[in-house]
Design a protein around this motif. Structure first.
Motif, PDB file in Angstrom:
ATOM      1  N   ARG A   1     -17.391 -23.448  32.977  1.00 14.88           N
ATOM      2  CA  ARG A   1     -15.989 -23.503  33.348  1.00 14.88           C
ATOM      3  C   ARG A   1     -15.268 -22.423  34.214  1.00 14.88           C
ATOM      4  O   ARG A   1     -14.774 -22.571  35.228  1.00 14.88           O
ATOM      5  N   GLU A   2     -15.675 -21.018  33.983  1.00 16.29           N
ATOM      6  CA  GLU A   2     -14.940 -20.108  34.257  1.00 16.29           C
ATOM      7  C   GLU A   2     -15.572 -19.544  35.707  1.00 16.29           C
ATOM      8  O   GLU A   2     -14.963 -18.595  36.423  1.00 16.29           O
ATOM      9  N   THR A   3     -16.903 -19.566  35.996  1.00 15.47           N
ATOM     10  CA  THR A   3     -17.603 -19.025  36.945  1.00 15.47           C
ATOM     11  C   THR A   3     -17.056 -19.903  38.416  1.00 15.47           C
ATOM     12  O   THR A   3     -17.472 -20.729  38.517  1.00 15.47           O
ATOM     13  N   LYS A   4     -16.658 -18.962  39.213  1.00 18.31           N
ATOM     14  CA  LYS A   4     -16.254 -19.529  40.898  1.00 18.31           C
ATOM     15  C   LYS A   4     -17.138 -18.744  41.653  1.00 18.31           C
ATOM     16  O   LYS A   4     -17.174 -17.864  41.617  1.00 18.31           O
ATOM     17  N   PRO A   5     -17.728 -19.588  42.578  1.00 15.11           N
ATOM     18  CA  PRO A   5     -18.048 -21.000  42.671  1.00 15.11           C
ATOM     19  C   PRO A   5     -18.947 -21.269  41.446  1.00 15.11           C
ATOM     20  O   PRO A   5     -19.995 -20.379  40.960  1.00 15.11           O
ATOM     21  N   THR A   6     -18.842 -22.540  40.890  1.00 14.15           N
ATOM     22  CA  THR A   6     -19.870 -23.106  39.823  1.00 14.15           C
ATOM     23  C   THR A   6     -21.135 -22.709  40.060  1.00 14.15           C
ATOM     24  O   THR A   6     -21.708 -23.013  41.211  1.00 14.15           O
ATOM     25  N   PRO A   7     -21.732 -22.433  38.951  1.00 11.66           N
ATOM     26  CA  PRO A   7     -23.228 -22.224  39.340  1.00 11.66           C
ATOM     27  C   PRO A   7     -23.933 -23.322  39.989  1.00 11.66           C
ATOM     28  O   PRO A   7     -23.640 -24.467  39.344  1.00 11.66           O
ATOM     29  N   LYS A   8     -25.090 -23.215  40.516  1.00 13.09           N
ATOM     30  CA  LYS A   8     -25.576 -24.433  41.080  1.00 13.09           C
ATOM     31  C   LYS A   8     -26.710 -25.155  40.165  1.00 13.09           C
ATOM     32  O   LYS A   8     -26.564 -26.307  40.244  1.00 13.09           O
ATOM     33  N   LEU A   9     -27.295 -24.363  39.169  1.00 14.81           N
ATOM     34  CA  LEU A   9     -28.093 -25.024  38.413  1.00 14.81           C
ATOM     35  C   LEU A   9     -28.110 -24.163  37.207  1.00 14.81           C
ATOM     36  O   LEU A   9     -28.019 -23.052  36.961  1.00 14.81           O
ATOM     37  N   VAL A  10     -28.606 -24.884  36.064  1.00 16.17           N
ATOM     38  CA  VAL A  10     -29.024 -24.346  34.598  1.00 16.17           C
ATOM     39  C   VAL A  10     -30.406 -24.615  34.395  1.00 16.17           C
ATOM     40  O   VAL A  10     -30.832 -25.742  34.601  1.00 16.17           O
ATOM     41  N   THR A  11     -30.963 -23.645  34.218  1.00 11.85           N
ATOM     42  CA  THR A  11     -32.588 -23.820  33.825  1.00 11.85           C
ATOM     43  C   THR A  11     -32.798 -23.728  32.244  1.00 11.85           C
ATOM     44  O   THR A  11     -32.286 -22.804  31.672  1.00 11.85           O
ATOM     45  N   VAL A  12     -33.433 -24.812  31.821  1.00 13.74           N
ATOM     46  CA  VAL A  12     -33.671 -24.857  30.164  1.00 13.74           C
ATOM     47  C   VAL A  12     -35.261 -25.246  30.206  1.00 13.74           C
ATOM     48  O   VAL A  12     -35.399 -26.356  30.989  1.00 13.74           O
ATOM     49  N   VAL A  13     -35.884 -24.543  29.630  1.00 13.92           N
ATOM     50  CA  VAL A  13     -37.413 -24.788  29.460  1.00 13.92           C
ATOM     51  C   VAL A  13     -37.699 -25.569  28.054  1.00 13.92           C
ATOM     52  O   VAL A  13     -37.383 -24.855  27.291  1.00 13.92           O
ATOM     53  N   ASN A  14     -38.172 -26.582  27.949  1.00 17.07           N
ATOM     54  CA  ASN A  14     -38.466 -27.206  26.819  1.00 17.07           C
ATOM     55  C   ASN A  14     -39.740 -28.133  26.654  1.00 17.07           C
ATOM     56  O   ASN A  14     -39.973 -28.781  27.781  1.00 17.07           O
ATOM     57  N   PRO A  15     -40.891 -27.662  25.816  1.00 16.14           N
ATOM     58  CA  PRO A  15     -40.685 -26.710  24.837  1.00 16.14           C
ATOM     59  C   PRO A  15     -40.667 -25.517  25.558  1.00 16.14           C
ATOM     60  O   PRO A  15     -41.363 -25.138  26.755  1.00 16.14           O
ATOM     61  N   GLY A  16     -40.061 -24.374  24.958  1.00 16.85           N
ATOM     62  CA  GLY A  16     -39.912 -23.296  25.204  1.00 16.85           C
ATOM     63  C   GLY A  16     -41.028 -22.271  25.906  1.00 16.85           C
ATOM     64  O   GLY A  16     -42.158 -22.138  25.138  1.00 16.85           O
ATOM     65  N   ASN A  17     -41.209 -21.598  26.784  1.00 15.78           N
ATOM     66  CA  ASN A  17     -42.022 -20.557  27.359  1.00 15.78           C
ATOM     67  C   ASN A  17     -40.968 -19.436  27.879  1.00 15.78           C
ATOM     68  O   ASN A  17     -39.996 -19.641  28.837  1.00 15.78           O
ATOM     69  N   PRO A  18     -40.978 -18.368  27.101  1.00 16.91           N
ATOM     70  CA  PRO A  18     -41.822 -17.848  26.402  1.00 16.91           C
ATOM     71  C   PRO A  18     -41.683 -18.013  24.745  1.00 16.91           C
ATOM     72  O   PRO A  18     -42.367 -17.517  24.034  1.00 16.91           O
ATOM     73  N   SER A  19     -40.555 -18.781  24.357  1.00 16.94           N
ATOM     74  CA  SER A  19     -40.272 -18.955  22.828  1.00 16.94           C
ATOM     75  C   SER A  19     -41.104 -19.595  22.198  1.00 16.94           C
ATOM     76  O   SER A  19     -41.310 -19.359  20.929  1.00 16.94           O
TER      77      SER A  19
END
Ligand SMILES: Cc1ncc(COP(=O)(O)O)c(C=O)c1O
Length: 418
Positions: A240-258
């Protein structure tokens, strides 16, 4: 050119260049260099090309001067090739690539067992390997195939995703591994200077893929301290607050390294179902890097899928044993210190508070105790370790785990005693 090269005789008729001489590397001051056509015999050209990437955007230029011999008709001419390479300074300041670093740590150390690399110990199914063995003489395996992958493999993958993973609207492009797939996506979706989102602990290669391609504004969000799942509230606020809006969100599932598994409701935060022109852009990148994944590997993948999911299920049973063995080895760190392992072949462990420098810890574990793991700093979390339990057969895993346990007991009790 910045004039430091002695150009006399470079374009003379008789070659007097030592063929074995090394190309000279110069690093001219930014904004002074350029290339152009030769205007005076025997002189290098004056600067004629405007700078494409000005320094205020972080651009730097390196000029490579390569003496070459060229055959024109039946005459051999000396020429020079001037290559100006502009690069963003941030591009080369990437994190250390992890597997190279691990190789450096264990070089010269005898008898080290690895709980570092994210691999499983088994080979592809035997029937698939046998079939591929017969394929090597077939001309098609030495040629390029369709950029997006063999049609029959793509169909088999879409079927697999539908039947085994309940994903019904997939379209598939085959790449030379997940790292290449990720780089393809970054190059397709991002421009230098964009911001993107990751969550700590993050996958080190993904972080570097952003850095290498000029996406240096990487906003790293926290994970939930108990589950390591991405912090949803932080994400909403950041988008919501970052301008310009971030281009993409990275989520790794199942997690590496977690090694964790993020439940479906949390994953449904937001993603577009369709992006106009996306496929065409991906294909362009594919065509410029591998053209297509090696055909022999694609055929092997297809034959492996034909063996069916039960084969993998059977293999995974052994990993459950390995996980228990490694979990036990991590017990000197305390119960709350260890997380993950339910989704992927990784455990994520917090070191005792006094061990701030996890790079030092992994060096010490390798040299003194003969076992190597991944430092958490590489994943944005100093003071942690990633331990992979997939790469060793049970007997070797027991030996590696015993070494790890001994090292961690010593670490918790006395610190890093050499
Ligand atoms: C999230 C993620 N990306 C990329 C890779 C590398 O995969 P590949 O060897 O297929 O390139 C891995 C390996 O485990 C991974 O977990």
């Amino acid at each position: 050119m910045n004039g430091s090269t002695n150009n006399s005789g470079w374009l003379g008729d008789e070659p007097d260049v030592d063929e074995g001489s090394q190309p000279k590397l110069e690093q001219p001051e930014a904004g002074t260099a350029g290339t152009g056509t030769t205007d005076d015999k025997g002189k290098l050209p004056k600067s004629t090309v405007a700078c494409q990437l000005p320094e205020e955007h972080g651009g730097k230029m390196m000029t490579c001067i390569l003496p070459i011999l060229m055959k024109i008709g039946d005459r051999i001419c000396q020429m020079i090739l001037v290559i100006n390479i502009w690069f963003y300074s941030e591009i080369i300041i990437t994190d250390v690539y992890m597997y190279m670093m691990i190789q450096e740590v264990i070089r010269g150390t005898k008898d080290v067992l690895s709980l570092a690399q994210g691999v499983v110990y088994w080979q592809p199914p035997k029937p698939a390997l046998d079939k591929v063995k017969e394929l090597v003489w077939e001309p098609s395996v030495s040629r390029y195939g369709a950029d997006e992958g063999l049609p029959e493999l793509r169909e088999a993958l879409v079927r697999k995703l539908r039947q085994e993973n309940n994903l019904h609207k997939s379209s598939v492009m085959v790449t030379a591994g997940a790292n290449q797939a990720f780089v393809n996506l970054v190059l397709t979706l991002c421009d230098a200077g964009d911001s993107v989102v990751m969550f700590a602990p993050y996958y080190f290669n993904a972080y570097m893929s952003f850095q290498m391609t000029g996406v240096t504004n990487i906003l790293v969000g926290p994970g939930n301290p108990k589950t390591l799942h991405p912090d949803e509230d932080w994400l909403e606020k950041t988008l919501r607050e970052t301008k310009p809006t971030p281009k993409l969100v990275t989520v790794v599932n199942p997690g590496n390294p977690s090694g964790t598994y993020i439940p479906l409701p949390l994953l449904k935060i937001a993603y577009p179902t369709e992006v106009a022109g996306f496929g065409a852009q991906l294909l362009k990148i594919q065509d410029n890097i591998p053209i297509c994944a090696a055909i022999i590997s694609q055929r092997l993948a297809l034959y492996s899928l034909e063996v069916g999911p039960e084969w993998v299920t059977e293999q995974v049973k052994d990993l459950v044993k390995n996980r228990a063995i490694v979990l036990e080895a991590l017990s000197p760190l305390g119960d709350d210190a260890v997380k993950g392992g339910e989704g992927a072949i990784y455990l994520w462990a917090k070191l005792p508070d006094k061990c701030v420098d996890d790079y030092e810890v992994i060096r010490w574990l390798a040299t003194k105790h003969g076992v190597v793991v991944i430092p958490g700093s590489a994943c944005g979390c100093p003071g942690h370790l990633r331990i992979s339990f997939g790469g060793l057969l049970e007997d070797d895993c027991r030996v590696a785990a015993a070494r790890l346990r001994k090292g961690l007991e010593e670490l918790a009790r006395d610190g890093m005693v050499h």
